[in-house]
Write an enzyme that holds these catalytic residues in place. Structure first.
Site, PDB file in Angstrom:
ATOM      1  N   CYS A 111       0.982   0.497  -9.363  1.00 25.01           N
ATOM      2  CA  CYS A 111       0.890  -0.119  -8.038  1.00 25.01           C
ATOM      3  C   CYS A 111      -0.434  -0.861  -7.906  1.00 25.01           C
ATOM      4  CB  CYS A 111       1.014   0.908  -6.922  1.00 25.01           C
ATOM      5  SG  CYS A 111       0.916   0.122  -5.294  1.00 25.01           S
ATOM      6  N   ILE A 148       8.677  -5.657 -15.086  1.00 24.01           N
ATOM      7  CA  ILE A 148       7.292  -5.393 -14.709  1.00 24.01           C
ATOM      8  C   ILE A 148       7.197  -5.087 -13.222  1.00 24.01           C
ATOM      9  CG2 ILE A 148       6.290  -6.884 -16.500  1.00 24.01           C
ATOM     10  CD1 ILE A 148       6.025  -9.105 -14.310  1.00 24.01           C
ATOM     11  N   ASN A 180       5.594   5.743 -11.240  1.00 24.40           N
ATOM     12  CA  ASN A 180       4.971   4.439 -11.041  1.00 24.40           C
ATOM     13  C   ASN A 180       3.502   4.500 -11.454  1.00 24.40           C
ATOM     14  OD1 ASN A 180       3.933   2.029 -10.110  1.00 24.40           O
ATOM     15  ND2 ASN A 180       4.834   2.167  -8.074  1.00 24.40           N
ATOM     16  N   GLY A 203      11.743  -8.553 -12.389  1.00 21.60           N
ATOM     17  CA  GLY A 203      10.853  -9.692 -12.190  1.00 21.60           C
ATOM     18  C   GLY A 203      11.579 -11.018 -12.231  1.00 21.60           C
ATOM     19  N   GLY A 228      13.947  -7.275  -6.661  1.00 20.90           N
ATOM     20  CA  GLY A 228      13.044  -6.988  -5.553  1.00 20.90           C
ATOM     21  C   GLY A 228      12.973  -8.115  -4.545  1.00 20.90           C
ATOM     22  N   GLY A 248       0.797  -1.227   0.000  1.00 21.31           N
ATOM     23  CA  GLY A 248       0.000   0.000   0.000  1.00 21.31           C
ATOM     24  C   GLY A 248       0.827   1.272   0.000  1.00 21.31           C
TER      25      GLY A 248
END
Length: 314
Positions: free
Chosen positions: A133, A195, A130, A252, A274, A73
């Site tokens: 999200c 992505i 971005n 990714g 990530g 979030g």
């Protein structure tokens, strides 16, 4: 024969193409310093909103067998916090390669205001907008609305003159690749980042017969090994459809030198990590750099440019 990972991106030269994905290990100045002092070639800040955000209730990030599920979030310290950090770093390390700065407003107007703030500042790095999200309840991903994406970029480039890239969600249909590429090709974009996590996946704890993250009744973005084939497809699709001036950052499923090689072979110029960075910490960059070099040397490549984008068809 030694392989070099030196990467030219826009007008900058980086020691290697590796960086964090925004959202991972970049919330605080301490984490950003750790990235800056690691073997990563570059780093990007946490996606900033106008004001500080706590994000979604916890648990909101869970490691799962082949990756992760998250519904963060957009927790962040607010744009002023990150802008202050990057401006100080520019001043103290004037010869360091350009920093990436991520913004993610909750509306078009907020995005425009965030970008105006960057445009009016002395920031001389690269900005990432971005548009993808998937984890803010009630806020759809802009980049799945093609008309809204075009409207947003028209308003952005009416005033924004610094290097700008966009972070995209995954697409799954050739028609969508074609439509989005046609829109993106109309603008002076520096790059696309493909992505973001695959939105609204579900992971189940069989013992408890429950979901594993609290927000959105357990629906969250999927990352890690699960998403690599989709990430590679998006990198390749945009590399072959966009003007050559628009670079592609591959994100990714990168957890090894082999994964990195595949992204580069599909056409990526830089690589963001990530899920695996979240698991291993910044030491991953040293490991993955060595693994990529070993693959290149075994194949007789001395530079990434010798194979970037040269994926063979059969």
């Amino acid at each position: 024969m030694t392989a070099s990972l030196t990467t030219k991106f826009l007008n900058n030269t980086y020691e290697n193409p590796f960086m964090n994905a925004s959202g991972v290990h970049c919330m605080t100045t301490q984490e950003l310093d750790e990235l800056a002092n690691s073997k990563a070639g570059a780093f990007i800040t946490k996606s900033a909103t106008t004001l500080e955000r706590e994000g979604n209730p916890e648990p909101r990030y869970i490691s799962v067998p082949l990756g992760s599920i998250n519904s963060m979030g957009l927790p962040n310290e607010g744009i002023d916090y990150y802008l202050s950090y990057v401006l100080n770093r520019q001043k103290n390390y004037p010869d360091a390669p350009a920093i990436f700065f991520s913004v993610a407003g909750m509306s078009i107007d907020e995005n425009l205001n965030l970008l105006r703030k960057i445009q009016d500042s002395e920031f001389n790095g690269i900005t990432e907008l971005n548009l993808s999200c998937p984890n803010v309840p009630g806020k759809p991903q802009v980049a799945y609305d093609f008309d809204l994406t075009k409207e947003t970029l028209e308003k952005v480039f009416a005033f924004f003159k610094k290097p700008l890239g966009v972070k995209l969600p995954p697409y799954f249909d050739f028609a969508h690749f074609d439509i989005m590429a046609k829109i993106l090709n109309e603008f002076p974009l520096a790059y696309v980042n493909s992505i973001n996590s695959i939105g609204n996946g579900l992971f189940i704890d069989v013992e408890k017969e429950s979901v594993v993250v609290k927000p959105k009744n357990g629906f969250g973005g999927i990352g890690g090994e699960y998403v690599k084939p989709t990430a590679l497809a998006n990198v390749r699709a945009f590399y072959t459809r966009l003007r050559p001036e628009i670079k592609v950052i591959g994100t990714g499923g990168i957890k090894s030198g082999k994964d990195a090689f595949e992204h580069l072979l599909c056409g990526a110029s830089m690589l963001q990590i990530g899920t695996e960075l979240q698991k291993e910490g910044v030491k991953i960059f040293e490991r993955i750099e060595k693994e990529l070099k070993d693959i290149m040397e075994a194949k007789g490549y001395t530079s990434i440019d010798q194979f970037r984008g040269k994926l063979n068809s059969i």
